[in-house]
Design a protein around this motif. Sequence first.
Motif, PDB file in Angstrom:
ATOM      1  N   LEU A   1      -6.897  14.654  -7.891  1.00 31.36           N
ATOM      2  CA  LEU A   1      -6.812  13.709  -6.778  1.00 31.36           C
ATOM      3  C   LEU A   1      -7.797  12.558  -6.926  1.00 31.36           C
ATOM      4  CD1 LEU A   1      -6.230  16.057  -3.713  1.00 31.36           C
ATOM      5  CD2 LEU A   1      -4.633  15.233  -5.454  1.00 31.36           C
ATOM      6  N   ASP A   2      -8.918  12.788  -7.619  1.00 30.78           N
ATOM      7  CA  ASP A   2      -9.850  11.693  -7.884  1.00 30.78           C
ATOM      8  C   ASP A   2      -9.221  10.657  -8.805  1.00 30.78           C
ATOM      9  OD1 ASP A   2      -9.860  13.692  -9.862  1.00 30.78           O
ATOM     10  OD2 ASP A   2     -11.928  13.321 -10.436  1.00 30.78           O
TER      11      ASP A   2
ATOM     12  N   SER B   1      -3.783   4.726 -17.268  1.00 32.03           N
ATOM     13  CA  SER B   1      -2.562   4.845 -16.478  1.00 32.03           C
ATOM     14  C   SER B   1      -2.315   3.628 -15.603  1.00 32.03           C
ATOM     15  CB  SER B   1      -2.620   6.106 -15.605  1.00 32.03           C
ATOM     16  OG  SER B   1      -3.808   6.110 -14.846  1.00 32.03           O
ATOM     17  N   SER B   2      -3.271   2.711 -15.522  1.00 34.78           N
ATOM     18  CA  SER B   2      -3.039   1.540 -14.667  1.00 34.78           C
ATOM     19  C   SER B   2      -3.627   0.238 -15.198  1.00 34.78           C
ATOM     20  CB  SER B   2      -3.591   1.795 -13.259  1.00 34.78           C
ATOM     21  OG  SER B   2      -4.979   2.030 -13.289  1.00 34.78           O
ATOM     22  N   TYR B   3      -4.553   0.294 -16.171  1.00 35.60           N
ATOM     23  CA  TYR B   3      -5.169  -0.922 -16.701  1.00 35.60           C
ATOM     24  C   TYR B   3      -4.467  -1.388 -17.972  1.00 35.60           C
ATOM     25  CZ  TYR B   3      -9.242  -0.460 -13.625  1.00 35.60           C
ATOM     26  OH  TYR B   3     -10.072  -0.369 -12.536  1.00 35.60           O
ATOM     27  N   ALA B   4      -4.156  -2.665 -18.027  1.00 33.25           N
ATOM     28  CA  ALA B   4      -3.619  -3.258 -19.256  1.00 33.25           C
ATOM     29  C   ALA B   4      -4.731  -3.342 -20.294  1.00 33.25           C
ATOM     30  CB  ALA B   4      -3.068  -4.648 -18.974  1.00 33.25           C
ATOM     31  N   SER B   5      -4.402  -3.063 -21.551  1.00 35.33           N
ATOM     32  CA  SER B   5      -5.411  -3.110 -22.618  1.00 35.33           C
ATOM     33  C   SER B   5      -5.945  -4.523 -22.832  1.00 35.33           C
ATOM     34  CB  SER B   5      -4.844  -2.537 -23.918  1.00 35.33           C
ATOM     35  OG  SER B   5      -3.613  -3.129 -24.250  1.00 35.33           O
ATOM     36  N   ARG B   6      -5.264  -5.535 -22.329  1.00 30.60           N
ATOM     37  CA  ARG B   6      -5.790  -6.905 -22.358  1.00 30.60           C
ATOM     38  C   ARG B   6      -7.185  -6.978 -21.751  1.00 30.60           C
ATOM     39  NH1 ARG B   6      -5.888 -10.129 -18.091  1.00 30.60           N
ATOM     40  NH2 ARG B   6      -4.313  -8.907 -16.978  1.00 30.60           N
TER      41      ARG B   6
ATOM     42  N   GLU C   1      -4.674   4.453  -7.409  1.00 34.27           N
ATOM     43  CA  GLU C   1      -4.178   3.809  -6.193  1.00 34.27           C
ATOM     44  C   GLU C   1      -5.096   2.677  -5.750  1.00 34.27           C
ATOM     45  OE1 GLU C   1      -1.443   2.957  -3.316  1.00 34.27           O
ATOM     46  OE2 GLU C   1      -1.280   4.205  -5.118  1.00 34.27           O
ATOM     47  N   GLU C   2      -6.402   2.841  -5.946  1.00 36.47           N
ATOM     48  CA  GLU C   2      -7.341   1.758  -5.622  1.00 36.47           C
ATOM     49  C   GLU C   2      -7.065   0.527  -6.481  1.00 36.47           C
ATOM     50  OE1 GLU C   2      -9.256   1.763  -3.127  1.00 36.47           O
ATOM     51  OE2 GLU C   2     -10.420   3.599  -2.866  1.00 36.47           O
TER      52      GLU C   2
ATOM     53  N   TYR D   1      -0.532  -3.201   0.453  1.00 31.33           N
ATOM     54  CA  TYR D   1      -0.248  -1.767   0.424  1.00 31.33           C
ATOM     55  C   TYR D   1      -1.001  -1.061   1.553  1.00 31.33           C
ATOM     56  CZ  TYR D   1       2.014  -1.991  -4.202  1.00 31.33           C
ATOM     57  OH  TYR D   1       2.865  -2.245  -5.256  1.00 31.33           O
ATOM     58  N   PRO D   2      -0.422  -0.014   2.138  1.00 34.14           N
ATOM     59  CA  PRO D   2      -1.067   0.664   3.269  1.00 34.14           C
ATOM     60  C   PRO D   2      -2.325   1.419   2.850  1.00 34.14           C
ATOM     61  CG  PRO D   2       0.877   1.885   2.558  1.00 34.14           C
ATOM     62  CD  PRO D   2       0.892   0.583   1.807  1.00 34.14           C
ATOM     63  N   GLU D   3      -3.253   1.536   3.798  1.00 33.42           N
ATOM     64  CA  GLU D   3      -4.500   2.253   3.570  1.00 33.42           C
ATOM     65  C   GLU D   3      -4.323   3.755   3.699  1.00 33.42           C
ATOM     66  OE1 GLU D   3      -8.533   3.309   3.115  1.00 33.42           O
ATOM     67  OE2 GLU D   3      -7.484   1.443   2.603  1.00 33.42           O
ATOM     68  N   GLY D   4      -3.287   4.204   4.411  1.00 28.53           N
ATOM     69  CA  GLY D   4      -3.089   5.616   4.696  1.00 28.53           C
ATOM     70  C   GLY D   4      -3.139   6.525   3.473  1.00 28.53           C
ATOM     71  N   PRO D   5      -2.431   6.220   2.395  1.00 26.34           N
ATOM     72  CA  PRO D   5      -2.470   7.082   1.212  1.00 26.34           C
ATOM     73  C   PRO D   5      -3.878   7.281   0.659  1.00 26.34           C
ATOM     74  CG  PRO D   5      -0.595   5.623   1.070  1.00 26.34           C
ATOM     75  CD  PRO D   5      -1.406   5.164   2.261  1.00 26.34           C
ATOM     76  N   ARG D   6      -4.676   6.222   0.612  1.00 26.11           N
ATOM     77  CA  ARG D   6      -6.037   6.346   0.096  1.00 26.11           C
ATOM     78  C   ARG D   6      -6.914   7.137   1.063  1.00 26.11           C
ATOM     79  NH1 ARG D   6      -6.900   0.394  -0.187  1.00 26.11           N
ATOM     80  NH2 ARG D   6      -4.774   0.298   0.638  1.00 26.11           N
ATOM     81  N   ARG D   7      -6.659   6.986   2.358  1.00 29.82           N
ATOM     82  CA  ARG D   7      -7.415   7.743   3.350  1.00 29.82           C
ATOM     83  C   ARG D   7      -7.139   9.243   3.228  1.00 29.82           C
ATOM     84  NH1 ARG D   7      -5.658   5.240   7.434  1.00 29.82           N
ATOM     85  NH2 ARG D   7      -4.157   6.756   8.221  1.00 29.82           N
ATOM     86  N   VAL D   8      -5.881   9.606   3.009  1.00 28.09           N
ATOM     87  CA  VAL D   8      -5.524  11.020   2.830  1.00 28.09           C
ATOM     88  C   VAL D   8      -6.217  11.579   1.599  1.00 28.09           C
ATOM     89  CG1 VAL D   8      -3.641  12.616   2.267  1.00 28.09           C
ATOM     90  CG2 VAL D   8      -3.317  10.876   4.040  1.00 28.09           C
ATOM     91  N   LEU D   9      -6.170  10.854   0.486  1.00 31.87           N
ATOM     92  CA  LEU D   9      -6.791  11.321  -0.747  1.00 31.87           C
ATOM     93  C   LEU D   9      -8.296  11.483  -0.577  1.00 31.87           C
ATOM     94  CD1 LEU D   9      -4.778   9.102  -3.253  1.00 31.87           C
ATOM     95  CD2 LEU D   9      -4.737  11.594  -3.176  1.00 31.87           C
TER      96      LEU D   9
END
Length: 293
Positions: free
Chosen positions: A240-241, A122-127, A247-248, A257-265
């Motif tokens: 959520l994991d 969902s986030s890594y290019a196959s390259r 998000e990481e 990018y803000p740290e808040g979203p990762r802190r909530v998760l």
Amino acid sequence: MAHPVPSDYASRPVAVIGAGTLGRRIALMFATRGGVVRVVDPSAEQREAAVTFAERTIEGTVKNLGLGEPGVVEASADQDRAVEGVWLVVEAVPERLDLKQTVFARLDATAPEDAILASNSSSYASRLFIDQVKLPERVLNTHFYMPPTTNALDVMSCGRTDRAVLDFVKKVFPEYGLHPFEARRESTGFIFNRIWAAIKRESLEVVAEGVSDPEDIDEMFKLNFGTRVGPFRMMDQVGLDVVLDIEEHYAAEHPEYPEGPRRVLRGYIDQGRLGAKSGAGFYDDYTKTPVPS
């Protein structure tokens, strides 16, 4: 180097590496034309859940999408045996780059030479997966959303994917009730996921700042957009994991990018609240380890 596409695909099996929430759904879709799909996972519980999910949903999916005869989803712990004779392998393992690189190196060595090797990342290019792949012309991203209810998918080259392979996937996948859209250049998050990531991130930031809570944000989202669920319920369904892993990855590329979203998760994950699969996430009205519908 041109890569031959598998013209006899209709009579050959498909393999899906990973039997999690998306892996089992991908397997279901490729079992909608009477064929055999082999799901590989080291966890016996996950393998059993994937087969049960397919058995419960295959007939309804075939009927709802107007496809062929129901096929069969088989489970295996042996990746090498599972890829024998396949025309397509879809990797759907956890979002860890080292793991995906290992999987693709092994697939390149064991899958038939004309088999297409696709990543559901969902986030890594196959390259990033082809350093140990001798035939990168057959490697690409095919990022699924939540079939059989959300059947769009992103298709993206690894940078060396043969044009015939891209065109073949775009032509053949609709036979399985899927709707591929090509990202015309490399894009972290592909097409729709980039838009969805921004929605998730800002929703989480609103919670991190104490402006609102997940329930109210979801209710507003549903009322304003006419959807059945909001972003927090959707994140619970994904896990959520998994959301945090994604998000990481985005944050590593965009340190602004803000740290808040990762802190909530992390706060929810530290409590063992991983979403629907653990029985609780942002919401706690789930049955633990459900078979998705």
